[in-house]
Design a protein around this motif. Sequence first.
Motif, short mmCIF file in Angstrom:
data_model
loop_
_atom_site.label_atom_id
_atom_site.label_comp_id
_atom_site.label_asym_id
_atom_site.label_seq_id
_atom_site.Cartn_x
_atom_site.Cartn_y
_atom_site.Cartn_z
N LEU A 149 0.84 -1.20 0.00
CA LEU A 149 0.00 0.00 0.00
C LEU A 149 0.88 1.25 0.00
CD1 LEU A 149 -2.79 1.46 0.32
CD2 LEU A 149 -2.38 1.38 2.79
N ASN A 150 1.90 1.23 0.83
CA ASN A 150 2.76 2.42 0.89
C ASN A 150 3.49 2.66 -0.43
OD1 ASN A 150 3.69 4.59 2.75
ND2 ASN A 150 5.68 3.77 2.12
N ASP A 151 3.91 1.57 -1.08
CA ASP A 151 4.53 1.73 -2.40
C ASP A 151 3.54 2.38 -3.37
OD1 ASP A 151 6.84 0.60 -1.50
OD2 ASP A 151 6.47 -1.38 -2.35
N ALA A 152 2.30 1.96 -3.29
CA ALA A 152 1.29 2.55 -4.17
C ALA A 152 1.07 4.03 -3.85
CB ALA A 152 -0.02 1.78 -4.05
N LEU A 153 1.10 4.35 -2.57
CA LEU A 153 0.93 5.75 -2.16
C LEU A 153 2.12 6.60 -2.60
CD1 LEU A 153 -0.62 5.24 1.40
CD2 LEU A 153 -1.72 6.38 -0.55
N LEU A 154 3.31 6.00 -2.53
CA LEU A 154 4.50 6.74 -2.96
C LEU A 154 4.39 7.12 -4.45
CD1 LEU A 154 7.60 5.09 -1.23
CD2 LEU A 154 6.74 7.43 -0.98
N GLU A 155 3.77 6.26 -5.20
CA GLU A 155 3.59 6.58 -6.63
C GLU A 155 2.60 7.72 -6.83
OE1 GLU A 155 2.86 3.23 -9.14
OE2 GLU A 155 4.55 2.12 -8.29
N ARG A 156 1.84 8.01 -5.81
CA ARG A 156 0.90 9.13 -5.87
C ARG A 156 1.42 10.32 -5.04
NH1 ARG A 156 -4.19 6.58 -7.37
NH2 ARG A 156 -5.10 8.66 -7.44
N SER A 157 2.73 10.34 -4.75
CA SER A 157 3.25 11.37 -3.84
C SER A 157 3.16 12.77 -4.43
CB SER A 157 4.69 11.07 -3.42
OG SER A 157 5.56 11.30 -4.52
N ASP A 158 2.83 12.86 -5.71
CA ASP A 158 2.56 14.19 -6.25
C ASP A 158 1.19 14.68 -5.78
OD1 ASP A 158 1.36 12.14 -7.75
OD2 ASP A 158 1.13 13.46 -9.49
N GLN A 159 0.34 13.73 -5.38
CA GLN A 159 -1.03 14.10 -5.00
C GLN A 159 -1.27 14.13 -3.50
OE1 GLN A 159 -3.86 11.69 -7.44
NE2 GLN A 159 -2.04 11.34 -8.67
N LEU A 160 -0.55 13.29 -2.77
CA LEU A 160 -0.68 13.36 -1.31
C LEU A 160 0.58 12.79 -0.65
CD1 LEU A 160 -3.18 10.74 0.22
CD2 LEU A 160 -1.52 10.29 -1.58
N PHE A 161 0.82 13.20 0.58
CA PHE A 161 2.03 12.76 1.27
C PHE A 161 1.68 12.26 2.66
CE2 PHE A 161 5.90 13.01 3.70
CZ PHE A 161 6.91 12.73 2.80
N LEU A 162 2.00 10.99 2.90
CA LEU A 162 1.84 10.40 4.23
C LEU A 162 3.20 9.84 4.65
CD1 LEU A 162 -1.35 8.16 3.71
CD2 LEU A 162 -1.26 10.47 4.61
N SER A 163 3.40 9.67 5.95
CA SER A 163 4.63 8.97 6.37
C SER A 163 4.25 7.76 7.22
CB SER A 163 5.60 9.90 7.10
OG SER A 163 4.92 10.79 7.94
N PRO A 164 4.61 6.58 6.77
CA PRO A 164 4.26 5.36 7.50
C PRO A 164 5.16 5.17 8.72
CG PRO A 164 5.67 4.82 5.64
CD PRO A 164 5.44 6.31 5.59
N THR A 165 4.75 4.27 9.59
CA THR A 165 5.59 3.97 10.75
C THR A 165 5.33 2.54 11.21
OG1 THR A 165 6.37 4.82 12.89
CG2 THR A 165 3.97 4.78 12.55
N VAL A 166 5.96 2.18 12.33
CA VAL A 166 5.74 0.86 12.91
C VAL A 166 5.18 1.08 14.32
CG1 VAL A 166 6.83 -1.27 13.70
CG2 VAL A 166 7.62 -0.16 11.59
#
Lengths: 498, 498
Positions: free
Chosen positions: A442-459
């Motif tokens: 999911l995070n890889d998919a979000l990174l591909e949309r990082s022009d549209q939104l920015f989140l930072s994952p964690t553990v």
Amino acid sequence: MDLSTFRRAAHAAVDRICDYYATIEQLPVAAQVERGYLARALPDAAPTNGEAWEQIERDFEQHILPGMTHWQHPMFFGFFPSNATYEGIIADMYTSALTNPGFNWNASPAVTELEFIVLDWLAKMMGLSSAFYSNDLSHSGGGVILGGASEATLTIAISARERALRALAEQHSESSADPIAWRAAMVPKLVMYGTTQTHSVGAKAAMMLGIRFRALDVARKDQYGLRGETLRAAIEEDTARGRIPFMLVATYGTTNSCAIDHLDEIAEVAKSSPLLWLHVDAAYGGVTWCLPENRPERIIAAFNARFDSLSTNLHKWGLVQMECSPTFVRDRHDLAKALSMTPDILKSKGMDPAALNDLRNLQIVLGRRFRALKVWFMLRSYGTTGFQEHLRRSIALARSFADQLRDMPAFEIVNPPRWGLVMFRLRAPDESVDVDALNHALNDALLERSDQLFLSPTVLPEVGYCERLVVGAPATTEEHIQKTLRILQECADSVLSK
Amino acid sequence: MDLSTFRRAAHAAVDRICDYYATIEQLPVAAQVERGYLARALPDAAPTNGEAWEQIERDFEQHILPGMTHWQHPMFFGFFPSNATYEGIIADMYTSALTNPGFNWNASPAVTELEFIVLDWLAKMMGLSSAFYSNDLSHSGGGVILGGASEATLTIAISARERALRALAEQHSESSADPIAWRAAMVPKLVMYGTTQTHSVGAKAAMMLGIRFRALDVARKDQYGLRGETLRAAIEEDTARGRIPFMLVATYGTTNSCAIDHLDEIAEVAKSSPLLWLHVDAAYGGVTWCLPENRPERIIAAFNARFDSLSTNLHKWGLVQMECSPTFVRDRHDLAKALSMTPDILKSKGMDPAALNDLRNLQIVLGRRFRALKVWFMLRSYGTTGFQEHLRRSIALARSFADQLRDMPAFEIVNPPRWGLVMFRLRAPDESVDVDALNHALNDALLERSDQLFLSPTVLPEVGYCERLVVGAPATTEEHIQKTLRILQECADSVLSK
């Protein structure tokens, strides 16, 4: 650049900044550049002759802006916010025009005096007791605006260690023969406490000082907040081993999950440990004490009764540009005793070298920028109600996000949302799926949309890898929450279909 | 404040700043206010409701400006300069508008990449060897822009201590059982060297780390510069006592008197002490290496051959607003080994937690402002020749001041002038007069003229109390030197007539 060129260039810069804010939504949230892009674009040496300002401005737009991640973008939900306000930009203009190092009162009286005034304003807004007011001359408590949470934690750690070592030295007359050696011999006994969820600023301060850092356990069932019993057990255990717990870095809103250590229980346990300096790192959460409906009176009472210091970053969610970490201490002498050192050139007639109203005695550094001006501009322009409104809007948007995410079956919220933060992840569709691997996808998919939104994952302990969304940019609205939910659903569909 | 109000307010602020610079000479150099003036003028709590910007601006002009000492005033000759440039103001506007903490490359790639680029530009201007270039991937040397000399010295001290302790630990297998205790036991052996003229940043760093600071003797006959023989004797003495000299804070232009430690002799002596980290605090003097006619090639060669680090404050005489201390190290791994600590939330796919291209690994703090932009704007707008011209103008004006003061029989120059600095005092008219008391009286007379000029006195070893004039503000011209000489003569006449 002469004055008339500056006038033209600065007016143009104002218009560019206005355009930037008016059109920020059209920019990619995260910079879409490759490592090393800038060195490939710019010369490797300064020009011999000065260049025309227009050319410099053009290069700024062409080469620097594309390498910026836009933390003011309404779709920026990473880390914690780094608020900018228009008031802060104007304050930074004046600060820059009037630049001076403000180390002593007489380096520029307004720099020092305005700092103590806005610190008192903030202390009152947060409900701190008058023991922490800088302009109350009946005591020696007060504050200083440090650069950030790292600096604040290190400054407090140095002061707490000094206070502990002085107290110990008073009981040991042999300490005066070679104080450096005596103190070094005490160091292995000293223990700084935090939790496994304390920001690295705690452990890093201990590392820089060569001191033990002990990360106390916290549990998911307590929402990762330190309990009094855990602290009591650690103190007893360490004391039995001959160790000296000298400082606790408690947190009010951890970076990872906005966990809150139980300050009331901590204050109670610490009653029998007078040497233990209680500090609160409220970098993100401190500003919420300004909201009556969010204000935990019992917690604030406990803070006021027993804690020694607190720092909060107005440059996160507090509408003030970096660097701005108001830090309050119960006794500024504890700072001055650890940090004051006055060369001849800074001495002036009749001065007290360790005066509490010379900023250099309250901080690691000697000189730095005029930090209070932007706080003053912001608080006057927003008023306390406008400041509260900003926080409430972020909280309401985060709640709206969480409420709607709960209705999306692909996702689960993994920790009760707090303030602007919501933590979530994809549910595993069946037991054969590794939920961490799924969420990395999911995070890889979000990174591909990082022009549209920015989140930072964690553990998150006892949970695993997850996403973390923090609302805090003043520009974010419900429309952006909707857009975020749509993108999340699209990414989920794409990941789950594989 | 909405966008249209900001547009109007920011344009008005630009015009106010232009007016400020156009009329700065009519302002009192030093603030003419009493302690506590501002708390008496402002409310003791933040307003409940936001106020109109016009009112805030009015209060800024009425209450804040009178409390500022104008470091850009052409008659400001105190401490060291704190240069502001128009380019820097515009950079600060953009930095403030784009605010972000830049801790990692991906927090904003341009923040990190531009920093390494301008550091290389400066390294080349100063004649540093390519071992100190950040963008030369054939080695791990490079730099980081720290906030000031205090932070730079502390950062280097932490790194130097770490390097020394690691080297010692390799020779002692027992060190791994309890590294904190083993390291603490080593601390009393460690010695940091400076001289009696080293800025307090050295001793303060040692104090904060609980380490011995030894101030080596310097003499007037050597213009207060540390000699190799003095260092050699100290190393031999300390080594014979079982101590471990691990760091020398050498200075290239002390604050007190612009003394220069003999870097060539130091490098030679240190050849046989591989554990000794050689740092140069070139806070004020570093920029003079950019001047071919001032460049001490033998000294720079010695630096390049043996020294481990150097920091210089562009925010002093280097035309860049605070906070801006480029700090160069021979091996950035020495910083990262001592300062890197990466919480989960800052980790991203495939990243090296101690990467040399993530700023947080090279500094004490995690996040801070975009510092490189103002350096880039300034260097492009001035070019290297414009930058040199600025330094040469200050030096020429200081020389002119000294030359004319030599013709004024009441005064004597007490130390050979260097760069922008001239040190002088009143001569005692006869032996019955206490020359220190006489010069304290001169300083009192000058303080009464602090609306017209600002100097900061000091104490020079083997000489005594004296005045210190530093030319550095870009606005200063020969006319201001003339005016200064006139005021000095008037004060001298007044003091000597009593």
